[in-house]
Design a protein around this motif. Structure first.
Motif, PDB file in Angstrom:
ATOM      1  N   LEU A 120       0.850  -1.205   0.000  1.00  0.00           N
ATOM      2  CA  LEU A 120       0.000   0.000   0.000  1.00  0.00           C
ATOM      3  C   LEU A 120       0.874   1.240   0.000  1.00  0.00           C
ATOM      4  O   LEU A 120       1.879   1.289   0.715  1.00  0.00           O
ATOM      5  N   ALA A 121       0.468   2.230  -0.782  1.00  0.00           N
ATOM      6  CA  ALA A 121       1.249   3.464  -0.864  1.00  0.00           C
ATOM      7  C   ALA A 121       0.352   4.637  -1.231  1.00  0.00           C
ATOM      8  O   ALA A 121      -0.712   4.453  -1.826  1.00  0.00           O
ATOM      9  N   PRO A 122       0.796   5.846  -0.897  1.00  0.00           N
ATOM     10  CA  PRO A 122       0.053   7.028  -1.334  1.00  0.00           C
ATOM     11  C   PRO A 122       0.095   7.131  -2.863  1.00  0.00           C
ATOM     12  O   PRO A 122       1.134   6.897  -3.479  1.00  0.00           O
ATOM     13  N   GLU A 123      -1.032   7.472  -3.438  1.00  0.00           N
ATOM     14  CA  GLU A 123      -1.122   7.610  -4.888  1.00  0.00           C
ATOM     15  C   GLU A 123      -0.108   8.619  -5.415  1.00  0.00           C
ATOM     16  O   GLU A 123       0.478   8.430  -6.486  1.00  0.00           O
ATOM     17  N   SER A 124       0.159   9.656  -4.650  1.00  0.00           N
ATOM     18  CA  SER A 124       1.083  10.710  -5.088  1.00  0.00           C
ATOM     19  C   SER A 124       2.513  10.197  -5.272  1.00  0.00           C
ATOM     20  O   SER A 124       3.286  10.786  -6.012  1.00  0.00           O
ATOM     21  N   ARG A 125       2.869   9.092  -4.623  1.00  0.00           N
ATOM     22  CA  ARG A 125       4.226   8.568  -4.716  1.00  0.00           C
ATOM     23  C   ARG A 125       4.293   7.298  -5.579  1.00  0.00           C
ATOM     24  O   ARG A 125       5.374   6.810  -5.891  1.00  0.00           O
ATOM     25  N   PHE A 126       3.155   6.767  -5.961  1.00  0.00           N
ATOM     26  CA  PHE A 126       3.110   5.484  -6.639  1.00  0.00           C
ATOM     27  C   PHE A 126       2.652   5.669  -8.082  1.00  0.00           C
ATOM     28  O   PHE A 126       1.534   5.303  -8.448  1.00  0.00           O
ATOM     29  N   ASP A 127       3.528   6.232  -8.926  1.00  0.00           N
ATOM     30  CA  ASP A 127       3.196   6.417 -10.333  1.00  0.00           C
ATOM     31  C   ASP A 127       3.183   5.058 -11.052  1.00  0.00           C
ATOM     32  O   ASP A 127       3.498   4.023 -10.454  1.00  0.00           O
ATOM     33  N   LEU A 128       2.814   5.055 -12.317  1.00  0.00           N
ATOM     34  CA  LEU A 128       2.648   3.809 -13.059  1.00  0.00           C
ATOM     35  C   LEU A 128       3.910   2.941 -13.058  1.00  0.00           C
ATOM     36  O   LEU A 128       3.820   1.739 -12.756  1.00  0.00           O
ATOM     37  N   PRO A 129       5.098   3.465 -13.371  1.00  0.00           N
ATOM     38  CA  PRO A 129       6.287   2.597 -13.350  1.00  0.00           C
ATOM     39  C   PRO A 129       6.565   2.032 -11.942  1.00  0.00           C
ATOM     40  O   PRO A 129       6.966   0.873 -11.815  1.00  0.00           O
ATOM     41  N   THR A 130       6.319   2.815 -10.920  1.00  0.00           N
ATOM     42  CA  THR A 130       6.537   2.347  -9.552  1.00  0.00           C
ATOM     43  C   THR A 130       5.523   1.262  -9.200  1.00  0.00           C
ATOM     44  O   THR A 130       5.863   0.267  -8.559  1.00  0.00           O
ATOM     45  N   ARG A 131       4.285   1.434  -9.632  1.00  0.00           N
ATOM     46  CA  ARG A 131       3.247   0.420  -9.400  1.00  0.00           C
ATOM     47  C   ARG A 131       3.623  -0.886 -10.084  1.00  0.00           C
ATOM     48  O   ARG A 131       3.503  -1.973  -9.497  1.00  0.00           O
ATOM     49  N   GLU A 132       4.070  -0.794 -11.337  1.00  0.00           N
ATOM     50  CA  GLU A 132       4.431  -2.000 -12.085  1.00  0.00           C
ATOM     51  C   GLU A 132       5.614  -2.715 -11.442  1.00  0.00           C
ATOM     52  O   GLU A 132       5.622  -3.950 -11.339  1.00  0.00           O
ATOM     53  N   ALA A 133       6.594  -1.950 -10.976  1.00  0.00           N
ATOM     54  CA  ALA A 133       7.754  -2.552 -10.306  1.00  0.00           C
ATOM     55  C   ALA A 133       7.326  -3.227  -9.000  1.00  0.00           C
ATOM     56  O   ALA A 133       7.768  -4.343  -8.694  1.00  0.00           O
ATOM     57  N   ALA A 134       6.464  -2.579  -8.238  1.00  0.00           N
ATOM     58  CA  ALA A 134       5.991  -3.161  -6.981  1.00  0.00           C
ATOM     59  C   ALA A 134       5.173  -4.421  -7.245  1.00  0.00           C
ATOM     60  O   ALA A 134       5.284  -5.413  -6.508  1.00  0.00           O
ATOM     61  N   ALA A 135       4.355  -4.418  -8.290  1.00  0.00           N
ATOM     62  CA  ALA A 135       3.552  -5.596  -8.634  1.00  0.00           C
ATOM     63  C   ALA A 135       4.460  -6.769  -9.010  1.00  0.00           C
ATOM     64  O   ALA A 135       4.236  -7.901  -8.559  1.00  0.00           O
ATOM     65  N   ARG A 136       5.495  -6.512  -9.812  1.00  0.00           N
ATOM     66  CA  ARG A 136       6.440  -7.576 -10.173  1.00  0.00           C
ATOM     67  C   ARG A 136       7.125  -8.129  -8.927  1.00  0.00           C
ATOM     68  O   ARG A 136       7.254  -9.346  -8.761  1.00  0.00           O
ATOM     69  N   THR A 137       7.544  -7.227  -8.041  1.00  0.00           N
ATOM     70  CA  THR A 137       8.208  -7.641  -6.802  1.00  0.00           C
ATOM     71  C   THR A 137       7.275  -8.495  -5.950  1.00  0.00           C
ATOM     72  O   THR A 137       7.687  -9.524  -5.402  1.00  0.00           O
ATOM     73  N   LEU A 138       6.017  -8.092  -5.835  1.00  0.00           N
ATOM     74  CA  LEU A 138       5.041  -8.838  -5.054  1.00  0.00           C
ATOM     75  C   LEU A 138       4.810 -10.234  -5.642  1.00  0.00           C
ATOM     76  O   LEU A 138       4.841 -11.242  -4.919  1.00  0.00           O
ATOM     77  N   VAL A 139       4.618 -10.326  -6.949  1.00  0.00           N
ATOM     78  CA  VAL A 139       4.388 -11.625  -7.596  1.00  0.00           C
ATOM     79  C   VAL A 139       5.632 -12.510  -7.434  1.00  0.00           C
ATOM     80  O   VAL A 139       5.515 -13.704  -7.128  1.00  0.00           O
ATOM     81  N   GLU A 140       6.820 -11.953  -7.611  1.00  0.00           N
ATOM     82  CA  GLU A 140       8.049 -12.724  -7.422  1.00  0.00           C
ATOM     83  C   GLU A 140       8.158 -13.241  -5.987  1.00  0.00           C
ATOM     84  O   GLU A 140       8.563 -14.384  -5.768  1.00  0.00           O
ATOM     85  N   GLU A 141       7.780 -12.425  -5.032  1.00  0.00           N
ATOM     86  CA  GLU A 141       7.840 -12.851  -3.627  1.00  0.00           C
ATOM     87  C   GLU A 141       6.832 -13.955  -3.348  1.00  0.00           C
ATOM     88  O   GLU A 141       7.119 -14.888  -2.592  1.00  0.00           O
ATOM     89  N   MET A 142       5.667 -13.901  -3.957  1.00  0.00           N
ATOM     90  CA  MET A 142       4.690 -14.978  -3.762  1.00  0.00           C
ATOM     91  C   MET A 142       5.189 -16.278  -4.400  1.00  0.00           C
ATOM     92  O   MET A 142       4.971 -17.363  -3.858  1.00  0.00           O
TER      93      MET A 142
END
Length: 176
Positions: free
Chosen positions: A140-162
């Motif tokens: 979870l993050a503030p929308e103001s700090r979580f732009d599209l590239p940051t969201r995509e990177a976080a999603a990849r990291t989350l899926v890799e961790e799972m």
């Protein structure tokens, strides 16, 4: 099946890794009845952050974690769930939710903006527990700090961790 305590320890390890990699709040949500309940959370070290709050309940039809818990359900099961009393109507209706879940299954995660917490981006993936739809992990993050590239990177990291967590739990099951 891995012992429940092993799952708790491993999910805590995953939370620590995810927070270190993303710098954002991370949480575990369990499906308790027809709600999505935050049961573990490590807040972001940043002063401006988003937190779900341990013990906070959210509808299964709102937010990334709730929807991640529904990814294992087929259309018939989703429709049956939506017919139960107290389940909020999905944003955009049933067909929009079904299409959203289909896309989430293909990606391996759900992403929402402001559905449960105003101004928050939430990305969640199911935890690879032997019983699908029981638990999800979210960033979870503030929308103001979580732009599209940051969201995509976080999603990849989350899926890799799972995926990493699934491997660890399989080894523990085989050797535990």
């Amino acid at each position: 099946m891995p012992h429940r305590d092993a799952l708790v320890a491993q999910t805590q390890t995953s939370l620590i890794r995810l927070r270190a990699l993303t710098g954002e709040t991370v949480a575990i949500h369990w499906r308790l009845g027809n709600k999505c309940t935050c049961t573990q959370e490590l807040p972001s070290p940043q002063p401006h952050r988003v937190e779900a709050g341990i013990g906070a309940d959210f509808p299964l039809t709102r937010g990334a974690a709730g929807k991640a818990l529904l990814l294992s359900l087929d259309e018939q099961d989703v429709r049956a769930l939506l017919a139960e009393p107290g389940i909020p109507e999905p944003i955009g209706g049933v067909n929009a939710l079904l299409a959203d879940l289909k896309a989430g299954r293909e990606r391996g995660y759900k992403l929402t903006v402001g559905e449960t917490l105003e101004g928050a981006v939430s990305i969640a993936a199911p935890i690879p527990w032997p019983q699908p739809g029981l638990a999800a992990c979210s960033v979870l993050a503030p929308e103001s700090r979580f732009d599209l590239p940051t969201r995509e990177a976080a999603a990849r990291t989350l899926v890799e961790e799972m995926h990493r967590l699934r491997s660890v739990l399989r080894r523990q099951n085989a050797f535990g």
